[in-house]
Design a protein around this motif. Structure first.
Motif, short mmCIF file in Angstrom:
data_model
loop_
_atom_site.label_atom_id
_atom_site.label_comp_id
_atom_site.label_asym_id
_atom_site.label_seq_id
_atom_site.Cartn_x
_atom_site.Cartn_y
_atom_site.Cartn_z
N GLU A 70 34.18 24.12 29.98
CA GLU A 70 34.89 24.81 29.16
C GLU A 70 35.62 23.70 28.26
O GLU A 70 36.42 23.01 29.32
N ASN A 71 35.61 23.72 27.39
CA ASN A 71 36.38 22.65 26.67
C ASN A 71 38.09 22.87 26.25
O ASN A 71 38.10 23.74 25.69
N ASP A 72 38.93 22.39 27.18
CA ASP A 72 40.21 22.83 26.93
C ASP A 72 41.08 22.10 26.35
O ASP A 72 42.31 22.04 26.36
N THR A 73 40.30 21.17 25.40
CA THR A 73 41.40 20.36 24.57
C THR A 73 41.83 21.04 23.38
O THR A 73 42.87 20.42 22.64
N GLY A 74 41.24 22.13 22.90
CA GLY A 74 41.94 22.59 21.82
C GLY A 74 41.07 22.24 20.51
O GLY A 74 41.36 22.86 19.54
N CYS A 75 40.35 21.34 20.57
CA CYS A 75 39.59 20.74 19.56
C CYS A 75 38.27 21.36 19.82
O CYS A 75 37.42 20.76 20.51
N TYR A 76 37.62 22.17 18.85
CA TYR A 76 36.35 22.71 19.03
C TYR A 76 35.39 22.47 17.99
O TYR A 76 34.36 23.07 17.81
N ASP A 77 35.75 21.53 17.11
CA ASP A 77 34.59 21.03 16.21
C ASP A 77 33.41 20.00 16.91
O ASP A 77 33.73 19.98 18.15
N TYR A 78 32.32 20.18 16.20
CA TYR A 78 31.14 19.60 16.64
C TYR A 78 31.38 18.20 17.53
O TYR A 78 31.15 18.27 18.66
#
Lengths: 267, 392
Positions: A70-78
């Motif tokens: 899970e990407n928890d960085t808050g940035c979900y762009d490609y």
């Protein structure tokens, strides 16, 4: 043969899609022709609601490890999704697979055929077959590097050849994890091009295996390419490429948008 | 006039030369002027193999007013030496290699420059009817063999109404059974020995994986252009496919080029052997070949059908379509295994090892034949002498 992690960046609505099922199936088929281990790393945004452990592990005919992070960085762009995924790669090489694309069944075997005498190469790209969802046409990409007289060395993308063309696609490519430089999420449209300029400027070797390795869908409704097609003018498109040519010299993402370029010019 | 004892002594001496490898194998050759040719390769390969077996070998050529070494050195010093000039024997060094160029050469243009003895053996290329005639008229005492690479060349220079019989030629070394059959069909008196050529070991599977390069082997530039242009017109999607024209390259450079590429288109319908296709196969190229006028042993199976070692075509206009299919299959790693298996079988033919054995056997056979002839001559002289003594 090298173990390879396949990174699949996903958004919430893509998690259980048929396209994803098909993409995973292609990894499974590749495993039949490849003796190294393939493992899948799904990168998903941190869910709004808790759904840990509910992720689908797709059935495969060969033992392939599947892991969700899970990407928890808050940035979900490609680009951010890929950057996040690479940080969790524990194999010497990794590849990028988009959820609605698929590998040809022998791509990893083909990679290995060329890897054995090109161990110093940082990125092995396939010749991609592009499916245009709007026109239903197919064409190749990355193939131009094999044209006589285009590059200093047939098949090798170098800095000079990138001055002549920017239309290269990195999906499906197999990257040496330790040589990964990271995408710059602030650069839209031309982020692949900027990456290649930066890598070749650092004298990394980027080789296109002269084989069909990857099917890439473009302009499908809801896709990034479709968004760019609808929202970015040709003029802006060129500006992003111009920006890439200015930014490759910097290691970090300086968050310079194309508006900044205009402002700098005004000054 | 020599006495019979003297004649017998000379014959004995010639037989001894044959037994002790003290005679010469002479090869008449032409100056290739750096243009690679199958027939020149065939004769130089044979010459080198004999030389390595310990025989004396001399390459003969005819060049009036040849530049002498001093003149040559002067011109080199001035920087104005032209190896392609008419008065320079260019040889094969640049395209076959130094080993071949270093074989002893002799210019026989000058009077009395060359002498042969009955123990010597002279090879005359099939096209040189004039030389066959001269050596016959001037009663050159050595054994003469025609070295026939291509039957098609036989008719080039032979005068109307003549055959090899008019020049006293009865022996011929040739490349294949088919070539032997062709000459025997028209000159049944010719004794043929087949010596298959070989494919040198520098034509081999490369270590590096293949590039998507299409090699084109054709004698005519028009074929090369036709193939490339029609391919690009019909299949613009393959505009990135690179072509390499293989004409006029030095042999080892040509081998390197073949090794680099993945596919070879071979257009040589008049070929007497099919060197180009075999060399390309050795270099692990998929060969797309135009069916030649005469099919060779390696091209057909026991039922005389074309084998699957090459992707064959008959009509030039089909070539771009076949090439596109092959490029597509190759890019997908979907080339049929049968093709590779048949290529492998073909690659086991015409090896250097086989060639060396065959050349040695051939040399032994020629020497034995000559010794038998000279012994028979000797016996006939002795018998004649005894008969005359009895009559007395």
């Amino acid at each position: 043969m090298k173990d390879i992690t396949v990174i699949i960046p996903l958004l919430e609505n893509q998690l259980d899609s048929d396209e994803l099922k098909n993409a995973v199936k292609s990894v499974d088929q590749c495993q039949e022709y490849y003796d190294g281990k393939l493992k899948i790393l799904y990168v998903v945004p941190t869910p709004k609601e808790e759904r840990h452990c509910n992720y689908t592990m797709f059935p495969t005919n060969r033992p392939i490890s599947q892991q969700y992070i899970e990407n928890d960085t808050g940035c979900y762009d490609y680009c951010s999704q890929i950057n996040f995924g690479v940080k969790h790669v524990d194999t010497e090489y990794f590849s990028i697979l988009e959820y609605d694309d698929y590998y040809t069944k022998k791509w990893f075997k083909m990679f290995n055929d060329y890897y054995v005498t090109n161990e110093d190469v940082s990125v092995f790209l396939p010749i991609n077959i592009i499916h245009n969802a709007k026109t239903n046409e197919r064409e190749f990409v990355n193939d131009i590097i094999w044209s006589s007289g285009f590059a200093n060395e047939l098949g090798m993308i170098d800095f000079d050849s990138l001055q002549q063309s920017g239309s290269f696609n990195l999906t499906g490519g197999i990257f040496k994890t330790s040589d990964w430089l990271g995408y710059k999420p602030s650069i839209k449209v031309a982020f692949n091009y900027e990456y290649l300029l930066r890598a070749t400027n650092k004298e990394q070797k980027i080789f296109v295996v002269p084989k069909e390795g990857y099917h890439h869908e473009i302009f499908k409704d809801g896709s990034l390419s479709s968004y760019y097609l609808d929202n970015i003018t040709n003029d802006d498109n060129m500006k992003w490429f111009e920006l890439a040519k200015r930014e490759y010299a910097f290691d970090e993402d300086r968050n310079k948008g194309i508006i900044n370029i205009e402002e700098e010019k005004m000054e | 006039m020599a006495t019979k004892e003297e004649v017998l002594g000379r014959i004995e001496n010639e037989i001894s030369k044959l037994k002790n490898k003290k005679f010469n194998f002479f090869f008449f050759t032409v100056d290739s002027k750096n243009v690679p040719s199958g027939s020149v390769v065939y004769s130089y390969e044979l010459a080198l193999a004999l030389h390595k077996l310990g025989y004396n070998v001399t390459m003969l050529y005819q060049l009036e007013n040849e530049m002498n070494p001093k003149q040559k050195a002067k011109l080199i010093e001035k920087g104005s030496y032209d190896p392609m000039a008419d008065n320079v024997f260019c040889g094969v060094g640049d395209w076959m290699g130094q080993e071949y160029a270093d074989l002893p050469h002799l210019n026989i243009a000058k009077k009395d420059a060359w002498a042969a003895s009955p123990a010597d053996i002279l090879f005359i290329p099939e096209a040189f009817a004039g030389l066959m005639s001269q050596t016959y008229v001037y009663k050159i005492p050595c054994q003469r063999y025609v070295l026939m690479y291509n039957f098609d060349y036989v008719t080039d220079m032979i005068p109307w109404g003549s055959s090899w019989l008019n020049f006293g030629i009865r022996d011929c070394i040739t490349t294949t059974d088919l070539q032997a059959k062709l000459i025997q069909d028209v000159m049944p008196f010719v004794r043929t020995t087949v010596l298959n050529p070989y494919i040198p070991e520098y034509f081999r599977k490369p270590v590096k994986p293949k590039k998507l390069v299409v090699n084109v082997i054709s004698k005519r530039q028009s074929d090369v252009k036709k193939l490339m242009k029609t391919f690009y017109w019909k299949y613009p999607v393959y505009k990135f496919v690179a072509f390499k024209d293989c004409r006029g390259l030095a042999r080892e450079h040509y081998a390197e080029q073949l090794k680099d590429g993945a596919i070879t288109v071979w257009i040589d319908t008049e070929t007497p052997f099919g060197f180009g296709a075999l060399e390309a196969m050795r270099c692990d190229n998929i060969v797309i070949g135009k069916i030649p006028e005469n099919t060779q042993e390696w091209m057909v199976n026991e039922s005389d059908e074309l084998r699957d070692n090459v992707i064959w075509f008959d009509n030039m206009s089909d070539a771009p379509d076949i090439l596109a299919d092959v490029v597509g299959s190759w890019m997908q790693d979907e080339v049929p295994q049968l093709l590779y298996d048949e290529m492998e079988k073909t690659n086991n033919m015409y090896t250097k090892k086989e060639w060396d054995v065959n050349v040695e056997n051939l040399a032994n056979k020629m020497v034995e034949t000559r010794i038998t002839e000279l012994e028979a001559f000797k016996t006939s002289i002795i018998n004649n002498k005894e008969k005359k003594d009895e009559e007395k």
